[in-house]
Design an enzyme around this catalytic site. Structure first.
Site, PDB file in Angstrom:
ATOM      1  N   ASP A  52       0.587  -1.801  -0.187  1.00 31.94           N
ATOM      2  CA  ASP A  52      -0.368  -0.101  -0.185  1.00 31.94           C
ATOM      3  C   ASP A  52       1.131   0.870  -0.261  1.00 31.94           C
ATOM      4  O   ASP A  52       1.862   1.478   1.111  1.00 31.94           O
ATOM      5  CB  ASP A  52      -1.192   0.386   1.804  1.00 31.94           C
ATOM      6  CG  ASP A  52      -1.991   1.417   1.424  1.00 31.94           C
ATOM      7  OD1 ASP A  52      -2.187   2.143   0.522  1.00 31.94           O
ATOM      8  OD2 ASP A  52      -3.095   0.981   1.952  1.00 31.94           O
ATOM      9  N   ASN A  75       4.074   4.963 -11.137  1.00 32.10           N
ATOM     10  CA  ASN A  75       2.860   4.787 -12.663  1.00 32.10           C
ATOM     11  C   ASN A  75       1.391   4.819 -11.193  1.00 32.10           C
ATOM     12  O   ASN A  75       0.603   5.390 -11.697  1.00 32.10           O
ATOM     13  CB  ASN A  75       3.009   3.305 -12.881  1.00 32.10           C
ATOM     14  CG  ASN A  75       1.999   2.912 -13.579  1.00 32.10           C
ATOM     15  OD1 ASN A  75       1.309   3.957 -14.295  1.00 32.10           O
ATOM     16  ND2 ASN A  75       0.678   2.357 -13.005  1.00 32.10           N
ATOM     17  N   TYR A 147      -6.507  15.106  -9.533  1.00 29.20           N
ATOM     18  CA  TYR A 147      -6.146  14.691  -9.927  1.00 29.20           C
ATOM     19  C   TYR A 147      -4.972  16.269 -10.637  1.00 29.20           C
ATOM     20  O   TYR A 147      -3.557  15.498 -10.860  1.00 29.20           O
ATOM     21  CB  TYR A 147      -6.380  13.825 -10.741  1.00 29.20           C
ATOM     22  CG  TYR A 147      -5.721  12.695 -11.554  1.00 29.20           C
ATOM     23  CD1 TYR A 147      -5.404  11.637 -11.417  1.00 29.20           C
ATOM     24  CD2 TYR A 147      -6.214  13.429 -13.311  1.00 29.20           C
ATOM     25  CE1 TYR A 147      -4.563  10.821 -11.844  1.00 29.20           C
ATOM     26  CE2 TYR A 147      -4.945  12.636 -14.183  1.00 29.20           C
ATOM     27  CZ  TYR A 147      -4.326  11.288 -13.978  1.00 29.20           C
ATOM     28  OH  TYR A 147      -3.809  11.015 -14.402  1.00 29.20           O
ATOM     29  N   GLY A 148      -5.577  16.365 -11.917  1.00 30.30           N
ATOM     30  CA  GLY A 148      -4.840  17.305 -12.138  1.00 30.30           C
ATOM     31  C   GLY A 148      -4.132  17.747 -11.518  1.00 30.30           C
ATOM     32  O   GLY A 148      -2.611  18.420 -11.779  1.00 30.30           O
ATOM     33  N   ALA A 149      -4.246  18.188 -10.202  1.00 31.82           N
ATOM     34  CA  ALA A 149      -3.313  19.238  -9.870  1.00 31.82           C
ATOM     35  C   ALA A 149      -2.366  18.391  -9.168  1.00 31.82           C
ATOM     36  O   ALA A 149      -0.678  19.080  -9.275  1.00 31.82           O
ATOM     37  CB  ALA A 149      -4.168  20.550  -8.528  1.00 31.82           C
ATOM     38  N   ALA A 150      -2.584  17.037  -8.774  1.00 36.26           N
ATOM     39  CA  ALA A 150      -1.641  16.322  -8.246  1.00 36.26           C
ATOM     40  C   ALA A 150      -0.326  16.099  -9.617  1.00 36.26           C
ATOM     41  O   ALA A 150       1.071  16.113  -9.141  1.00 36.26           O
ATOM     42  CB  ALA A 150      -1.834  15.494  -7.934  1.00 36.26           C
ATOM     43  N   LYS A 151      -0.877  15.825 -10.932  1.00 35.27           N
ATOM     44  CA  LYS A 151      -0.231  15.959 -11.728  1.00 35.27           C
ATOM     45  C   LYS A 151       0.788  16.822 -12.156  1.00 35.27           C
ATOM     46  O   LYS A 151       2.398  16.355 -12.621  1.00 35.27           O
ATOM     47  CB  LYS A 151      -1.043  15.462 -13.076  1.00 35.27           C
ATOM     48  CG  LYS A 151      -1.530  13.557 -12.476  1.00 35.27           C
ATOM     49  CD  LYS A 151      -0.614  12.579 -12.364  1.00 35.27           C
ATOM     50  CE  LYS A 151      -1.175  10.618 -12.528  1.00 35.27           C
ATOM     51  NZ  LYS A 151      -0.165  10.273 -12.253  1.00 35.27           N
TER      52      LYS A 151
END
Length: 253
Positions: A52, A75, A147-151
């Site tokens: 995890d 990934n 998700y976009g902010a994290a990427k």
């Protein structure tokens, strides 16, 4: 560095991650994939280790137990479709904020945790990290904003790591576009939806996992020995600008 490298791919049990794992295995590398659940079917030439990635002590123990490490591919990630203010009768704004925070944790904090845990072994091997980023980090991402902010953060993190850890460890990012996987229907609909979305890509198709895998193998190879802190676009040419179809001049016949 040993002739047969040891490669760890996080979240490598299906989809893009499985494609990456297969690509490294096909080059003759020793490949370990780690995730919470094993793959539905074994991947040829790939070992599975349960982990995890949101559990820092477990991550440190996993990497500390490896005999060596040459390549880390961060990934693991993803996110369900959820508008920022989407709620239901059983949730409140605070709970929704916590859900978005968990998305950021998986897609940004977990790769940082894994990279830090792997650093000593990668340094000894003069190894390489490949972050799996997304075009969602470079454009608006309604429905997957966290998700976009994290990427976006992941790409910046990779650039900073590349500077801090040079010359011992190279760190690069694959900025991945739309990929056709077993879960594509959840994002684009059925076959008609996938075909319609494919027509928006200049190359005329979605990527397949092996496209991403081959790019990862390149960035981790000696052919990319002078590449670090880079972001390689794997998106089939991106998206045709919407204004070109809306404009009333210079229209193609």
């Amino acid at each position: 560095m040993p002739d047969r490298r040891l490669v760890v791919v996080t979240g490598g049990t299906r989809g893009v991650g499985a494609g990456i794992a297969r690509a490294f295995a096909e080059t003759g590398d020793e490949v370990v994939v780690c995730a919470r659940r094993p793959p539905q079917a074994p991947l040829d030439g790939v070992e599975f280790a349960p982990l995890d990635l949101r559990d820092p002590p477990a991550v440190r123990a996993f990497f500390g137990g490896l005999p060596r490490l040459d390549v880390l591919v961060n990934n693991a990630g993803g996110a369900p479709y959820r508008l920022l203010v989407e709620t239901d009768a059983e949730t409140d704004a605070e709970t929704d904020a916590e859900r978005h925070a968990r998305v950021i944790g998986l897609n940004l904090v977990a790769p940082l945790t894994a990279s830090l845990a792997a650093y000593d072994r990668l340094k000894r091997a003069r190894g390489s990290i490949v972050m799996i980023g997304s075009v969602s980090g470079t454009r608006p991402s309604p429905g997957t904003a966290a998700y976009g902010a994290a990427k976006a953060g992941l790409e910046n993190l990779a650039r900073s790591m590349a500077v801090e850890w040079a010359p011992d460890v190279r760190v690069n990012t694959l900025v991945v576009g739309m990929v056709r996987t077993e879960l594509s229907r959840l994002h684009y609909g059925g076959e008609d939806g996938v075909e319609a979305v494919s027509r928006t890509v200049p190359l005329g198709r979605l990527a397949v996992p092996v496209d991403v895998g081959r790019a990862a193998v390149f960035l981790a190879s000696d052919a990319a020995a002078y590449i670090t802190g880079a972001a390689l676009l794997v998106h089939g040419g991106g998206e045709r600008p919407a204004f070109l179809d809306a404009a009333t001049v210079n229209m193609e016949e």
